[in-house]
Write a protein that holds these residues in place. Structure first.
Motif, PDB file in Angstrom:
ATOM      1  N   MET A 297      -2.273   1.284 -15.243  1.00  0.00           N
ATOM      2  CA  MET A 297      -3.090   0.409 -14.393  1.00  0.00           C
ATOM      3  C   MET A 297      -4.285   1.155 -13.799  1.00  0.00           C
ATOM      4  SD  MET A 297      -0.435  -1.702 -12.087  1.00  0.00           S
ATOM      5  CE  MET A 297       1.033  -2.441 -12.758  1.00  0.00           C
ATOM      6  N   GLY A 298      -4.199   2.485 -13.806  1.00  0.00           N
ATOM      7  CA  GLY A 298      -5.313   3.262 -13.268  1.00  0.00           C
ATOM      8  C   GLY A 298      -4.935   4.175 -12.115  1.00  0.00           C
ATOM      9  N   ILE A 299      -3.639   4.346 -11.877  1.00  0.00           N
ATOM     10  CA  ILE A 299      -3.178   5.315 -10.877  1.00  0.00           C
ATOM     11  C   ILE A 299      -3.016   6.644 -11.631  1.00  0.00           C
ATOM     12  CG2 ILE A 299      -1.311   5.922  -9.268  1.00  0.00           C
ATOM     13  CD1 ILE A 299      -2.527   3.340  -8.351  1.00  0.00           C
ATOM     14  N   GLU A 300      -3.730   7.663 -11.193  1.00  0.00           N
ATOM     15  CA  GLU A 300      -3.771   8.896 -11.989  1.00  0.00           C
ATOM     16  C   GLU A 300      -2.392   9.519 -12.195  1.00  0.00           C
ATOM     17  OE1 GLU A 300      -7.088  12.404 -12.377  1.00  0.00           O
ATOM     18  OE2 GLU A 300      -6.637  11.596 -10.397  1.00  0.00           O
ATOM     19  N   ARG A 301      -1.591   9.520 -11.142  1.00  0.00           N
ATOM     20  CA  ARG A 301      -0.224  10.026 -11.241  1.00  0.00           C
ATOM     21  C   ARG A 301       0.672   9.091 -10.436  1.00  0.00           C
ATOM     22  NH1 ARG A 301      -1.814  12.975 -14.584  1.00  0.00           N
ATOM     23  NH2 ARG A 301      -1.516  15.211 -14.891  1.00  0.00           N
ATOM     24  N   CYS A 302       1.746   8.588 -11.080  1.00  0.00           N
ATOM     25  CA  CYS A 302       2.673   7.707 -10.361  1.00  0.00           C
ATOM     26  C   CYS A 302       3.254   8.481  -9.178  1.00  0.00           C
ATOM     27  CB  CYS A 302       3.777   7.238 -11.300  1.00  0.00           C
ATOM     28  SG  CYS A 302       4.900   6.069 -10.546  1.00  0.00           S
ATOM     29  N   GLY A 303       3.114   7.930  -7.990  1.00  0.00           N
ATOM     30  CA  GLY A 303       3.640   8.604  -6.801  1.00  0.00           C
ATOM     31  C   GLY A 303       2.551   8.864  -5.775  1.00  0.00           C
ATOM     32  N   VAL A 304       1.290   8.858  -6.230  1.00  0.00           N
ATOM     33  CA  VAL A 304       0.207   9.109  -5.272  1.00  0.00           C
ATOM     34  C   VAL A 304      -0.136   7.804  -4.543  1.00  0.00           C
ATOM     35  CG1 VAL A 304      -0.715  10.986  -6.677  1.00  0.00           C
ATOM     36  CG2 VAL A 304      -1.643   8.676  -6.966  1.00  0.00           C
ATOM     37  N   SER A 305      -1.048   7.883  -3.577  1.00  0.00           N
ATOM     38  CA  SER A 305      -1.452   6.685  -2.835  1.00  0.00           C
ATOM     39  C   SER A 305      -1.925   5.611  -3.811  1.00  0.00           C
ATOM     40  CB  SER A 305      -2.596   7.020  -1.875  1.00  0.00           C
ATOM     41  OG  SER A 305      -2.150   7.971  -0.954  1.00  0.00           O
ATOM     42  N   GLY A 306      -1.558   4.387  -3.542  1.00  0.00           N
ATOM     43  CA  GLY A 306      -1.905   3.283  -4.433  1.00  0.00           C
ATOM     44  C   GLY A 306      -0.725   2.843  -5.285  1.00  0.00           C
ATOM     45  N   THR A 307       0.280   3.724  -5.414  1.00  0.00           N
ATOM     46  CA  THR A 307       1.433   3.405  -6.264  1.00  0.00           C
ATOM     47  C   THR A 307       2.210   2.201  -5.732  1.00  0.00           C
ATOM     48  OG1 THR A 307       1.639   5.717  -6.934  1.00  0.00           O
ATOM     49  CG2 THR A 307       3.570   4.337  -7.252  1.00  0.00           C
ATOM     50  N   THR A 308       2.414   2.165  -4.422  1.00  0.00           N
ATOM     51  CA  THR A 308       3.200   1.054  -3.855  1.00  0.00           C
ATOM     52  C   THR A 308       2.490  -0.279  -4.090  1.00  0.00           C
ATOM     53  OG1 THR A 308       3.959   2.596  -2.155  1.00  0.00           O
ATOM     54  CG2 THR A 308       4.409   0.265  -1.777  1.00  0.00           C
ATOM     55  N   ALA A 309       1.171  -0.269  -3.914  1.00  0.00           N
ATOM     56  CA  ALA A 309       0.402  -1.502  -4.142  1.00  0.00           C
ATOM     57  C   ALA A 309       0.492  -1.911  -5.611  1.00  0.00           C
ATOM     58  CB  ALA A 309      -1.056  -1.283  -3.736  1.00  0.00           C
ATOM     59  N   VAL A 311       2.889  -1.223  -7.763  1.00  0.00           N
ATOM     60  CA  VAL A 311       4.239  -1.715  -8.091  1.00  0.00           C
ATOM     61  C   VAL A 311       4.443  -3.107  -7.484  1.00  0.00           C
ATOM     62  CG1 VAL A 311       6.722  -1.304  -7.799  1.00  0.00           C
ATOM     63  CG2 VAL A 311       5.230   0.588  -8.405  1.00  0.00           C
ATOM     64  N   ALA A 312       3.894  -3.332  -6.285  1.00  0.00           N
ATOM     65  CA  ALA A 312       4.011  -4.660  -5.661  1.00  0.00           C
ATOM     66  C   ALA A 312       3.356  -5.718  -6.544  1.00  0.00           C
ATOM     67  CB  ALA A 312       3.372  -4.648  -4.278  1.00  0.00           C
ATOM     68  N   MET A 313       2.174  -5.411  -7.056  1.00  0.00           N
ATOM     69  CA  MET A 313       1.469  -6.354  -7.928  1.00  0.00           C
ATOM     70  C   MET A 313       2.241  -6.564  -9.229  1.00  0.00           C
ATOM     71  SD  MET A 313      -0.624  -6.740 -10.699  1.00  0.00           S
ATOM     72  CE  MET A 313      -1.515  -5.263 -11.113  1.00  0.00           C
ATOM     73  N   LEU A 314       2.776  -5.467  -9.761  1.00  0.00           N
ATOM     74  CA  LEU A 314       3.560  -5.538 -10.994  1.00  0.00           C
ATOM     75  C   LEU A 314       4.762  -6.468 -10.824  1.00  0.00           C
ATOM     76  CD1 LEU A 314       4.562  -4.448 -13.799  1.00  0.00           C
ATOM     77  CD2 LEU A 314       5.624  -2.571 -12.542  1.00  0.00           C
ATOM     78  N   VAL A 315       5.515  -6.261  -9.748  1.00  0.00           N
ATOM     79  CA  VAL A 315       6.733  -7.054  -9.534  1.00  0.00           C
ATOM     80  C   VAL A 315       6.394  -8.520  -9.290  1.00  0.00           C
ATOM     81  CG1 VAL A 315       8.704  -7.397  -7.984  1.00  0.00           C
ATOM     82  CG2 VAL A 315       8.094  -5.097  -8.722  1.00  0.00           C
ATOM     83  N   ASP A 316       5.343  -8.760  -8.510  1.00  0.00           N
ATOM     84  CA  ASP A 316       4.924 -10.132  -8.245  1.00  0.00           C
ATOM     85  C   ASP A 316       4.555 -10.844  -9.555  1.00  0.00           C
ATOM     86  OD1 ASP A 316       3.937 -12.290  -6.426  1.00  0.00           O
ATOM     87  OD2 ASP A 316       2.028 -11.782  -7.394  1.00  0.00           O
ATOM     88  N   SER A 317       3.856 -10.142 -10.420  1.00  0.00           N
ATOM     89  CA  SER A 317       3.422 -10.745 -11.689  1.00  0.00           C
ATOM     90  C   SER A 317       4.615 -10.982 -12.612  1.00  0.00           C
ATOM     91  CB  SER A 317       2.405  -9.834 -12.386  1.00  0.00           C
ATOM     92  OG  SER A 317       1.385  -9.472 -11.494  1.00  0.00           O
ATOM     93  N   THR A 363      10.947   1.120  -2.441  1.00  0.00           N
ATOM     94  CA  THR A 363      12.070   0.218  -2.205  1.00  0.00           C
ATOM     95  C   THR A 363      11.604  -1.121  -1.640  1.00  0.00           C
ATOM     96  OG1 THR A 363      13.487   2.084  -1.665  1.00  0.00           O
ATOM     97  CG2 THR A 363      14.205  -0.044  -0.881  1.00  0.00           C
ATOM     98  N   SER A 364      10.570  -1.061  -0.825  1.00  0.00           N
ATOM     99  CA  SER A 364      10.131  -2.289  -0.158  1.00  0.00           C
ATOM    100  C   SER A 364       9.526  -3.291  -1.129  1.00  0.00           C
ATOM    101  CB  SER A 364       9.125  -1.951   0.947  1.00  0.00           C
ATOM    102  OG  SER A 364       8.004  -1.313   0.372  1.00  0.00           O
ATOM    103  N   VAL A 365       9.189  -2.858  -2.355  1.00  0.00           N
ATOM    104  CA  VAL A 365       8.539  -3.781  -3.293  1.00  0.00           C
ATOM    105  C   VAL A 365       9.240  -3.884  -4.656  1.00  0.00           C
ATOM    106  CG1 VAL A 365       6.261  -3.530  -2.238  1.00  0.00           C
ATOM    107  CG2 VAL A 365       6.929  -1.972  -4.084  1.00  0.00           C
ATOM    108  N   CYS A 366      10.291  -3.095  -4.884  1.00  0.00           N
ATOM    109  CA  CYS A 366      10.906  -3.147  -6.225  1.00  0.00           C
ATOM    110  C   CYS A 366      12.322  -3.714  -6.158  1.00  0.00           C
ATOM    111  CB  CYS A 366      10.871  -1.776  -6.889  1.00  0.00           C
ATOM    112  SG  CYS A 366      11.995  -0.607  -6.157  1.00  0.00           S
ATOM    113  N   SER A 367      13.091  -3.587  -7.263  1.00  0.00           N
ATOM    114  CA  SER A 367      14.422  -4.219  -7.314  1.00  0.00           C
ATOM    115  C   SER A 367      15.400  -3.599  -6.337  1.00  0.00           C
ATOM    116  CB  SER A 367      15.040  -4.076  -8.711  1.00  0.00           C
ATOM    117  OG  SER A 367      14.378  -4.869  -9.627  1.00  0.00           O
TER     118      SER A 367
END
Lengths: 456, 85
Positions: A297-309, A311-317, A363-367
């Protein structure tokens, strides 16, 4: 170019998803009610359980294989979920009786050739019965002496709050289970989930059980497909709205495939179809990774700032595409982030771009939450209890399922790696603070439900 | 049934796969070709009694092996489910 019934693009896209992007149905899980198996004593109950599971599930694996073959859709796992064991102990609520039932479940799984059976479980979010204590006490024995039994304990819910007494017990049982399976790097803990808001129709192990609200026997399906979603993301330029749309379309197709397989299996077995869990679940295969999806999606490394957003978009979609595809969406329906089972996620943990704290935030946005996370073997029991309490608090306040599947690997220190083999993958031991929440948790009692949950 | 054969383009693909289909008494309803990346793809919709599924699959898979092609046989409901609302 149009064929008589289908556009060639439709057939080619399906071929690509199945053969180039590893689309599979992660699990077809048969849920079976065992309440009518309770006998006058444990021996009778065990015999009834074995008889009933064989009767209902004797042709289960063969049927799933036939359906998979005919539709050309691989099914990775065939599993069984049963009524929580604590409800089956009747007049004999002892750890010995619970262990005997655990053995009967293991034998039943072998009899019908499924690799895992879930439901060695207790639901203790509000109070703890003698039978619940018996099941929790028997968990280390059952998980170390059986090969196919999975266990889960629900210690919190939005309606009941967090049962800190149960949290403390389960932290102790995790440590004991790790120690009892010391020679296999504490692998028993990979079969043990501590939940908040556990659903009774979750098809995924290790947390699957057949809830009391379910029918006599139902077929639930869990889809897979991080690779499919990654391919959809990689081929999608434009805004985040556009990205969401691409994910929704792919999720729709994956969910439809899952529903078709589930309904056909249920139909052939003469059972009810339950739900599709739309969670994407990674494997150790290269590219079949939720971390890869996030990075695509464009996050350089999973875990850095932006990852939660992201994943939230991913789960919502995923949810929106899944719900358009199938009205019977259930289970956890988010995305799994099991560290050792997702090779890219583990890589990011190893290089410390993904931290324990960020996994907790996700945790707040995934399964679920802290899933297949390896910690040093000498991690204090109260620190593990603190992890469970934190996850449970997030679940209670946000009215969602959360869980902890953490492995204190005996003899291992932070930074070392451990290989569990197969789909459980390789895990890097994460660094855990030496500071303890022991005094707070030793107070025991309950964190009560939130005002927001009192909806009437 | 929908048959998808993927591999390098070569002489005899249509003939050999069609023969395999005919050998189990299945009727080809439509056939077309396409490309997937740099591979040749043949797509066939055929009608066969469900009891003969395994026989058809064996016949076309065997023909595909000789042609060094990957051949997949699927019931058509999967395409309806995934692509039609």
């Amino acid at each position: 170019m149009i064929l008589l019934k289908f556009e060639s693009e439709e057939i080619l896209e399906t071929f690509k998803m199945l053969h180039m992007e590893s689309l599979d149905i992660r699990t077809v899980t048969l849920g079976i009610n065992l309440l009518d198996c309770i006998g006058g004593n444990t021996r009778e109950t065990s015999a009834n359980i074995k008889r009933k599971i064989r009767k209902i599930a004797d042709n289960f694996v063969e049927t799933v294989n036939s359906v998979s073959n005919e539709f050309g859709v691989p099914v990775t796992n065939r599993r069984i979920a049963v009524t929580p064991t604590s409800l089956l102990l009747g007049g004999s609520p002892t750890p010995g009786s619970a262990a005997n039932i655990g053995r009967a479940l293991d034998e039943s799984a072998k009899n019908v050739k499924v690799d895992f059976i879930g439901g060695f479980a207790a639901l203790v979010e509000k109070g703890i019965t003698k039978a619940d204590v018996a099941v929790m006490d028997a968990i280390p024995t059952v998980l170390s002496r059986t090969s196919r039994v999975c266990s889960c304990v629900n210690v919190a819910s939005t309606r009941a709050g967090v049962n800190i007494d149960a949290v403390n017990i389960m932290a102790r049982k995790i440590k004991e289970t790790a120690e009892r399976t010391r020679s296999r790097n504490g692998i028993g803990c990979a079969k043990l989930v501590v939940f908040c808001n556990a659903p009774g129709d979750n098809p995924f192990m290790a947390g699957a059980f057949h809830g009391v609200e379910e029918g006599e026997a139902t077929v639930n399906v869990g889809i897979s497909g991080p690779s499919v979603i990654r391919a959809a993301v990689e081929n999608c330029d434009g805004s985040i709205d556009k990205l969401s749309d691409c994910i929704k379309r792919a999720a729709f197709k994956m969910t439809r495939a899952g529903e078709l397989i589930g309904r056909e299996v249920a139909n052939r077995l003469g059972l009810k179809f339950g739900t599709v869990d739309t969670s994407i679940a990674p494997t150790t295969a290269k590219g079949d990774s939720v971390a890869d999806v996030v990075e695509s999606m464009g996050i350089e490394r999973c875990g850095v700032s932006g990852t939660t957003a992201a994943v939230a978009m991913l789960v919502d979609s995923l949810k929106k595409g899944g719900m358009m595809a199938c009205t019977r969406i259930g289970g956890l329906s988010g995305t799994f982030i099991p560290v050792s089972e997702d090779s890219k996620m583990n890589e990011r943990v190893k290089e410390r771009t993904m931290s324990l704290q960020k996994l907790e935030a996700l945790t707040s946005v995934c399964s679920v939450g802290l899933d297949m996370v390896c910690v040093p073997g000498d991690t204090d029991e109260s620190v593990i209890a603190g992890m469970i309490a934190d996850e449970a608090a997030i679940g209670v306040v946000n009215d969602k399922s959360t869980a902890v599947r953490v492995i204190p690997v005996p003899g291992k220190k932070a930074g070392q790696t451990v290989n569990f083999g197969g789909l459980l993958g390789k895990g890097t031991i994460v660094n855990v603070t030496k500071w303890k929440p022991a005094k707070f948790l030793a107070r025991g009692g309950h964190i009560s439900r939130t005002i927001r949950s009192a909806k009437n | 049934m929908v048959i998808t054969a993927v591999g390098n383009d070569r002489v005899g693909i249509v003939a050999k796969i069609s023969n395999a289909i005919a050998s189990v008494g299945a009727n080809i309803e439509d056939l077309t070709s396409s490309r997937l990346e740099d591979k040749f793809v043949m797509l066939i919709v055929c009608d066969v009694r469900s009891k003969k599924f395994d026989e058809l699959k064996r016949a076309v898979t065997s023909a595909g092996e000789k042609l060094k092609m990957s051949v997949v046989v699927q019931r058509e409901e999967i395409f309806k489910a995934m692509h039609r609302v």
